[in-house]
Enzyme design. Structure first.
Site, PDB file in Angstrom:
ATOM      1  N   LYS A   1     -17.613  28.409 -29.217  1.00  0.00           N
ATOM      2  CA  LYS A   1     -17.985  27.794 -27.939  1.00  0.00           C
ATOM      3  C   LYS A   1     -17.227  28.328 -26.718  1.00  0.00           C
ATOM      4  CE  LYS A   1     -20.576  24.847 -27.366  1.00  0.00           C
ATOM      5  NZ  LYS A   1     -20.457  23.411 -27.536  1.00  0.00           N
TER       6      LYS A   1
ATOM      7  N   LYS B   1      -8.183   3.558   2.246  1.00  0.00           N
ATOM      8  CA  LYS B   1      -7.381   4.783   2.056  1.00  0.00           C
ATOM      9  C   LYS B   1      -7.609   5.485   0.736  1.00  0.00           C
ATOM     10  CE  LYS B   1      -4.473   2.785   5.196  1.00  0.00           C
ATOM     11  NZ  LYS B   1      -5.474   1.702   5.185  1.00  0.00           N
TER      12      LYS B   1
ATOM     13  N   ASN C   1      -1.831  -2.025  13.356  1.00  0.00           N
ATOM     14  CA  ASN C   1      -3.282  -1.819  13.475  1.00  0.00           C
ATOM     15  C   ASN C   1      -3.590  -0.556  14.279  1.00  0.00           C
ATOM     16  OD1 ASN C   1      -3.139  -4.277  12.314  1.00  0.00           O
ATOM     17  ND2 ASN C   1      -4.122  -5.437  13.972  1.00  0.00           N
TER      18      ASN C   1
ATOM     19  N   GLU D   1     -19.055  21.274 -15.110  1.00  0.00           N
ATOM     20  CA  GLU D   1     -19.413  19.919 -15.550  1.00  0.00           C
ATOM     21  C   GLU D   1     -18.560  18.870 -14.843  1.00  0.00           C
ATOM     22  OE1 GLU D   1     -20.912  20.428 -20.090  1.00  0.00           O
ATOM     23  OE2 GLU D   1     -18.867  21.018 -19.682  1.00  0.00           O
TER      24      GLU D   1
ATOM     25  N   GLN E   1      -7.356  -2.075   4.659  1.00  0.00           N
ATOM     26  CA  GLN E   1      -6.307  -1.314   3.962  1.00  0.00           C
ATOM     27  C   GLN E   1      -6.920  -0.526   2.795  1.00  0.00           C
ATOM     28  OE1 GLN E   1      -2.284  -2.879   3.326  1.00  0.00           O
ATOM     29  NE2 GLN E   1      -2.784  -2.962   1.154  1.00  0.00           N
TER      30      GLN E   1
ATOM     31  N   SER F   1       0.820  -1.222   0.000  1.00  0.00           N
ATOM     32  CA  SER F   1       0.000   0.000   0.000  1.00  0.00           C
ATOM     33  C   SER F   1       0.849   1.265   0.000  1.00  0.00           C
ATOM     34  CB  SER F   1      -0.941   0.003   1.209  1.00  0.00           C
ATOM     35  OG  SER F   1      -0.206  -0.181   2.399  1.00  0.00           O
TER      36      SER F   1
ATOM     37  N   THR G   1     -39.683  26.092 -10.039  1.00  0.00           N
ATOM     38  CA  THR G   1     -39.972  24.768  -9.491  1.00  0.00           C
ATOM     39  C   THR G   1     -40.240  23.903 -10.711  1.00  0.00           C
ATOM     40  OG1 THR G   1     -42.361  25.095  -9.330  1.00  0.00           O
ATOM     41  CG2 THR G   1     -41.071  25.720  -7.397  1.00  0.00           C
ATOM     42  N   HIS G   2     -39.832  22.652 -10.663  1.00  0.00           N
ATOM     43  CA  HIS G   2     -39.948  21.726 -11.804  1.00  0.00           C
ATOM     44  C   HIS G   2     -39.248  22.291 -13.051  1.00  0.00           C
ATOM     45  CE1 HIS G   2     -43.245  19.765  -9.507  1.00  0.00           C
ATOM     46  NE2 HIS G   2     -43.519  21.011  -9.172  1.00  0.00           N
TER      47      HIS G   2
ATOM     48  N   ASN H   1     -17.356  26.707 -23.066  1.00  0.00           N
ATOM     49  CA  ASN H   1     -17.987  25.609 -22.332  1.00  0.00           C
ATOM     50  C   ASN H   1     -17.705  25.671 -20.825  1.00  0.00           C
ATOM     51  OD1 ASN H   1     -18.994  24.505 -24.732  1.00  0.00           O
ATOM     52  ND2 ASN H   1     -17.053  23.457 -25.120  1.00  0.00           N
TER      53      ASN H   1
ATOM     54  N   SER I   1     -13.999  24.932 -27.885  1.00  0.00           N
ATOM     55  CA  SER I   1     -14.127  23.708 -28.664  1.00  0.00           C
ATOM     56  C   SER I   1     -13.027  23.685 -29.725  1.00  0.00           C
ATOM     57  CB  SER I   1     -15.504  23.682 -29.343  1.00  0.00           C
ATOM     58  OG  SER I   1     -15.468  22.847 -30.479  1.00  0.00           O
TER      59      SER I   1
END
Ligand code: ARG
Length: 464
Positions: A294, A336, A111, A301, A333, A24, A156-157, A296, A288
Site C-alpha cells: 500500500k 477564539k 472588551n 485524505e 470568548q 481562556s 462530468t458526473h 496511501n 499500511s
C-alpha cells in the site's frame, strides 16, 4: 488562581471549578503580541491625556517591551492560573514595576482589547495566507507547464466526457484559489483595527491623544508594523459587539478549504489503479501496517477530512453570534478556538499542498491508453456534422446511434467502412473520422479557449 482584573464588589471567592471553566488563557495566549500593541498605544494615549506622567508611561512601556521581547524569543510563559491573556500581561507588568501597573488599565476594558487583538490576529494571519496561496498558485503553474503538451480525459458526473489539455486542468484549480486570494486581499484592504471603545461607551481619553499614540506606535521599530490600519473607534458599541470580521475570515478560509478538498479528492481518484493518471509524491503518503504494497494518500485524505472541522468552525461562530444582545457578552470568548483552529489548519494544508503538487507525476502511458476511448470524441463528431449543415439535435441523434452501434457490436468507430458509416449519415466517412477522433484535433477545435491553454499569470499581492 492569579490576581484578577476585577473583584472589589465581590464578597465570595470564585468557585474553583467555575474559574477553570471560564478561563481562556490556555488558548488566548496566542494573542499576547497584539495585546502588547494595545497596551502600548493605550499608555501613550494616557500620557498624552496627562493621566500618566512621562516617567510612569516610560516605565510601563519598558516593562511591556521586555515582555514583548520574551514573546518574540518564545520564552514568555503564561501563568496557567490567569483568567486570560489580558490579566496575565497585567500581572506580569505588575511583577516588573510594582503598584504602578495598576494604572495601566485606566479607562479601558478587555472588551476593547479583545476586539483589537483578534482583528490584528486576522490581519497578520491573512497576509501570511496570501503568501501561502501564492506559493500554491506557483506550484499549479509549475505542474501545468511541466506537462503543457499533455492531455487528459475530462469528466462530468465522474463519467468520461471530453478531452482537455492538462494545463487547463491545473488552471481550473489555479483560478479557484486565485479568487480566494482576491477575497482575502479585499478583506485585508477593508480591515480597520479600532481603539478607544472603553467597555462599550467610549473613553474619556481625547481623540487627539489616541491619534498621537497610534502615530507613535507605528514609528516603533521593534513592532515592525508597517500599516496604518489602527484607528480611533467610530462606534464603540459596534466595535465591542461585532465579530463579523471573524465570520468573513472564516468564510474565506472555508472557501479555500472547499477548493483544497476538491483538489484532494481529484488527486486521490486519479492516483487509484482504476484511473492511474497520477503518481503521487511518496514523501506525503504512508503505508499500511498489514498490506505491504500500500501507498496511501493520507495527506489528501486528511485535507478532505479537515473540511468538516473548518465548516464547523464557521457554523460555530455564526451560531454563537446569532442571538446576542448588544454589546459584549461572555459567549464571545468562544470565538477564539474556532478562529485559531481554522487558521492553523488551512495554513499547514497550504504549506504542504504547495510541495505536494510539485511532486505529482503524470502516468503518460496510462493516460494515452484512456485517450484511445472513442466516446471521448463523440461531441467533436457531432460538431463535425453540424459544420456539414446538419441540425445539432439531428447530429446528436446520429452520433448517439453510432456510439451505441459500436458498443453493441464491440467494434471501433475508427475501423468502420464508409459503407457502414453512410447508413448513419451521408456526411460521415472514415478519413474525416480518423482526423477528428484524436486529442490534438479535439483541443484545437475549441476556439473559445485558445488563449486559456497558456498557464494563467499570477497577480502579485498588492502593497498595503
Ligand atoms: N477573555 C475574554 C474574551 O476573550 C476577555 C473579555 C472579558 N470581558 C469581560 N467584560 N468579562 O472574550
Amino acid at each position: 488562581m492569579s490576581k484578577k482584573l476585577w473583584g472589589g464588589r465581590f464578597k465570595e471567592e470564585i468557585d474553583k471549578d467555575f474559574f477553570q471553566f471560564q478561563k481562556s488563557i490556555h488558548y488566548d495566549y496566542k494573542l499576547a503580541e497584539y495585546d502588547i500593541y494595545h497596551s502600548t498605544i493605550h499608555i501613550s494615549a494616557l500620557k498624552e491625556a496627562k493621566i500618566l506622567t512621562r516617567s510612569e508611561a516610560d516605565k510601563l512601556t519598558n516593562a511591556l517591551m521586555s515582555i514583548f521581547n520574551e514573546i518574540k524569543e518564545g520564552t514568555y510563559k503564561q501563568n496557567s492560573n490567569s483568567e486570560d491573556i489580558h490579566t496575565d500581561i497585567q500581572n506580569r507588568v505588575e511583577k516588573k514595576v510594582g503598584k504602578l501597573a495598576q494604572k495601566m488599565h485606566t479607562l479601558r476594558s478587555r472588551n476593547d482589547q479583545i476586539a483589537f487583538d483578534e482583528k490584528w490576529y486576522c490581519y497578520k494571519e491573512g497576509i501570511y495566507i496570501l503568501s501561502l496561496l501564492n506559493v500554491v498558485l506557483y506550484s499549479l503553474n509549475y505542474l501545468g507547464n511541466k506537462y503543457s503538451k499533455n492531455f487528459i480525459p475530462g469528466y462530468t458526473h465522474t463519467q468520461r466526457a471530453q478531452v482537455v489539455s492538462f494545463v487547463h486542468y491545473t488552471g481550473a484549480f489555479f483560478y479557484m484559489l486565485e479568487r480566494d486570494f482576491e477575497r482575502m486581499d479585499s478583506f485585508l484592504k477593508r480591515s480597520s483595527i479600532y481603539i478607544g471603545s472603553g467597555a462599550l461607551a467610549g473613553s474619556a481619553i481625547p481623540k487627539s491623544a489616541y491619534s498621537y499614540a497610534i502615530k507613535k506606535f507605528l514609528e516603533k521599530k521593534q513592532f515592525d508594523v508597517k500599516t496604518s490600519i489602527s484607528e480611533i473607534v467610530k462606534n464603540p458599541l459596534d466595535n465591542v459587539s461585532s465579530r463579523d470580521f471573524i465570520v468573513e475570515f472564516l468564510s474565506i478560509l472555508s472557501m479555500i478549504q472547499m477548493h483544497l478538498s476538491r483538489m484532494s479528492e481529484d488527486f486521490i481518484l486519479y492516483s487509484t489503479k482504476e484511473f492511474g493518471f497520477f503518481d503521487l509524491p511518496e514523501k506525503f503518503c504512508t503505508g499500511s501496517s498489514l498490506m505491504p504494497h500500500k501507498k496511501n494518500p493520507d495527506f489528501l485524505e486528511l485535507v478532505r477530512g479537515n473540511t468538516g472541522k473548518i465548516y464547523g468552525n464557521l457554523m460555530s461562530i455564526l451560531t454563537t453570534m446569532k442571538g446576542l444582545p448588544l454589546t459584549y457578552n461572555r459567549d464571545m470568548q468562544l470565538d477564539k478556538e474556532p478562529l485559531f483552529s481554522s487558521t492553523e489548519t488551512v495554513e499547514s494544508e497550504l504549506k504542504i499542498m504547495a510541495e505536494f503538487i510539485k511532486g505529482i507525476k503524470l502516468n503518460e502511458k496510462r493516460i494515452k491508453e484512456v485517450l484511445e476511448d472513442e466516446e471521448l470524441y463523440a461531441t467533436e463528431l457531432t460538431e463535425y456534422l453540424v459544420h456539414e449543415g446538419i441540425a445539432f439535435s439531428e447530429a446528436h441523434g446520429i452520433i448517439g446511434k453510432l456510439v451505441r452501434y459500436a458498443e453493441d457490436n464491440d467494434v471501433k468507430i475508427k475501423e468502420l467502412s464508409d459503407k457502414v458509416l453512410k447508413t448513419f449519415s451521408k456526411k460521415l466517412n472514415n478519413k474525416d473520422i480518423i482526423r477528428i477522433m484524436n486529442p490534438e484535433y479535439a483541443i484545437s477545435s475549441k476556439k473559445s479557449i485558445t488563449s486559456g491553454i497558456k498557464t494563467p499569470v499570477i497577480k502579485k499581492a498588492k502593497k498595503r
